[in-house]
Design an enzyme around this catalytic site. Sequence first.
Site, PDB file in Angstrom:
ATOM      1  N   THR A 466      38.592  48.734 -20.603  1.00 32.78           N
ATOM      2  CA  THR A 466      37.234  48.299 -20.931  1.00 32.78           C
ATOM      3  C   THR A 466      36.421  47.927 -19.697  1.00 32.78           C
ATOM      4  OG1 THR A 466      38.031  46.032 -21.290  1.00 32.78           O
ATOM      5  CG2 THR A 466      37.902  47.471 -23.212  1.00 32.78           C
ATOM      6  N   ASP A 467      36.989  47.060 -18.855  1.00 34.39           N
ATOM      7  CA  ASP A 467      36.188  46.598 -17.721  1.00 34.39           C
ATOM      8  C   ASP A 467      36.048  47.670 -16.649  1.00 34.39           C
ATOM      9  OD1 ASP A 467      38.860  46.340 -17.012  1.00 34.39           O
ATOM     10  OD2 ASP A 467      38.718  44.258 -16.366  1.00 34.39           O
ATOM     11  N   CYS A 468      37.067  48.505 -16.464  1.00 35.79           N
ATOM     12  CA  CYS A 468      36.957  49.602 -15.496  1.00 35.79           C
ATOM     13  C   CYS A 468      35.906  50.609 -15.956  1.00 35.79           C
ATOM     14  CB  CYS A 468      38.305  50.291 -15.327  1.00 35.79           C
ATOM     15  SG  CYS A 468      39.602  49.198 -14.747  1.00 35.79           S
ATOM     16  N   GLU A 471      32.541  48.883 -15.287  1.00 36.35           N
ATOM     17  CA  GLU A 471      32.159  48.836 -13.874  1.00 36.35           C
ATOM     18  C   GLU A 471      31.862  50.241 -13.357  1.00 36.35           C
ATOM     19  OE1 GLU A 471      31.421  46.076 -12.700  1.00 36.35           O
ATOM     20  OE2 GLU A 471      32.485  44.709 -14.028  1.00 36.35           O
TER      21      GLU A 471
END
Length: 742
Positions: A466-468, A471
């Site tokens: 999710t965060d990758c 970003e």
Amino acid sequence: MWRLQSGAGGHPLLQTLGQYEGRQVWIHDAEFDDAEVLEQVERTRKAYASRRWEKKHSDDALLRIQSMERRPHFQEIDGESKLDRALRRGLWFYGGLQQDDGHWPGDYGGPMFLMPGLLVALHTMEQLDKVLSSAHREEMERYLRNHQNKDGGYGLHIEGGSTMFGTVLNYVSLRLLGVDADDPVTKQARGWILSRGGATHVPSWGKFWLAVLGVYDWLGMNPMPPEMWLLPYALPMHPGRFWCHCRMVYLPMSYVYGKRGTAKPCDLTDQIKQELYTENYDEIDWNAARNLCAKEDLYYPHPLVQDVLWWTLYQFEPLLDGSKLRSKALSHVMEHIHYEDDNTRYVDIGPVNKVINMLCCWFEDPDSVAVKKHIPRLFDYLWVAEDGMKMQGYNGSQLWDTSFAVQAIGETGFQEEFAYMMKAANSYIDVAQVREDCAPPLDKYYRHISKGAWPFSTRDHGWPITDCTSEGLKAALVLANMSPELVGTHISAERLYDCVNVILSFQNKDNGWATYENTRSYAALEIINPAETFGDIMIDYSYVECSSACITALSAFRKQYPNHRAAEINSAIERGVSFLESQQREDGSWYGSWGVCFTYAGWFGVEGLVAGGKTLENSLHIRKASEFLLSKQLPDGGWGESYLSCQDKKYTHLEGGRSHVVNTSWALLTLLAAGQAKVDPEPLHRAAKNLIKMQESDGDWPQQEISGVFNRNCMITYANYRNIFPMWALGRYRKECGGSCI
């Protein structure tokens, strides 16, 4: 001389979805003859060894020595401010570390339990000396000697106090690497082990590796029956509902356990049996040993219900061992292992399941193509620095670091001057995006959709996070605001739409976002967490960091594409903001699950709220977060947070009240995002001066204490953070405050 090769292929059985972009392999060049460079390398090794107990983290010096030749001449500008000079010099230095394919490499080591698994597996396969050259083995031995604690033991990670897990596994590693039992390093480690009851007190993962090596009886293991994978998925405790890192480790572990996969006995293993225990090996009560665990390792004690569960399964195990049901379960598990291998190009999700998957393939068929495909991908996990060769916690953090770097450079105001860095990064972000889902049927193999996502490292690895993903999307949007003449072709809108689709699909019912998948079961499942060393590993929880990354990405996307799925995006952001607010502690802090710790989560928490429309004026949560951070600012203007904050879940300053460039950068970014400059800019001026003061003359920043964490209790290195975040914080400070007070 060790040299990093990026994008290295060459092996006929290696598979790739591109041109091996992002692949990092350290190659030993025995014929390298530049005496000056060799002397510099040796100086850094000696310097590290001489201070290894005071500063346990390496400086990633070998990469920096190699990269010196890549840097152009730095152009000074007459009359520029201290702030501008610090930013430009920092960018110039960091540009020298960037690789030709556009990513930034760096040390992603730290945990001390990874390399032992590799060595045990290769020994079991009778491949240790064939796969690892003498140069590899020499550097691994250097690493183990350098990271022994003063008391003779080894920690769970390089900065941690000694544990039975770390000490037993690294003792075994030293012996497998050929270190004699009477060597001072092994004598001290053995003394630590025996003084605390011997290796029967090693946690369950340690018991597993000792059993594979043949120096611990499988009867001393709590059962890991492969039959659990045959249970109906509707059950809340089905392993397909576990957090992916948990299930992808226990999947191959259950296969090895079910087969009682064990190395052939040899003189060395016979010796180790006599060295690790306080009693005669043949007289050990293995049933009693099942639940023994040293107090130094007991982060998550087993509840009574778990002990009852293991006792019950232990009674049934003789009926399952060798049965038709066991055979069916092993075949089923192996099908899932091959699926994981094939869909990650044999990189696998992480280093633990990587080596156990390889071991499973070997136990299934030692001469199989699968085993041969596994071996060259082992080198994707090895990293060399002045402290020696380590096994990393992933095959690198390439996409993660590159995405952060793009956003940081974009806020400096110098992105056009350093457009060559942005152009190369754009190329890597482009090729690293996942273009397709894994092989169908996804549900059968418990996989989420991944088309449009970004991974943590490389496209060949491919697991969506999710965060990758978020970003990566934000970096792509930053690059889209620059001219194609400067950065190259922008990523198409259709591919960005795919990315947004993945992000939206990840949102949980509690309004937050987890890591790799949606939350699939209940927190109560932690009651059967068998890993005494790690906490909160059973399901994929929603996290502040992941949720904030998704909120900020969706917010940035809707600014450029306001008509695409607008209602869904607005709803997702609004729900996400409510999750962030619900996770804030009474003192204004957020607990960080993936970085150290309250300074890290505070940055994400505030950025997420601001992206959702909150301000210092209209949000009590932002005001409380700012007050919390300001209360932790040190007299020198910086912040310095210890990894103990993660372990103890309470803010802890670094010993001696020292500032840390990464914590200071996170705090400065947070306060700038919160709007502190409008209220009282003085704390911001002090923080910026601190960062400039800590910068080194060549533009680098010092490597200080470890900055990353996982599973609450294990720390991990992010070597690029020391460069990315000071530049990002100073760039934002320059934009918001002008820098006239520096």
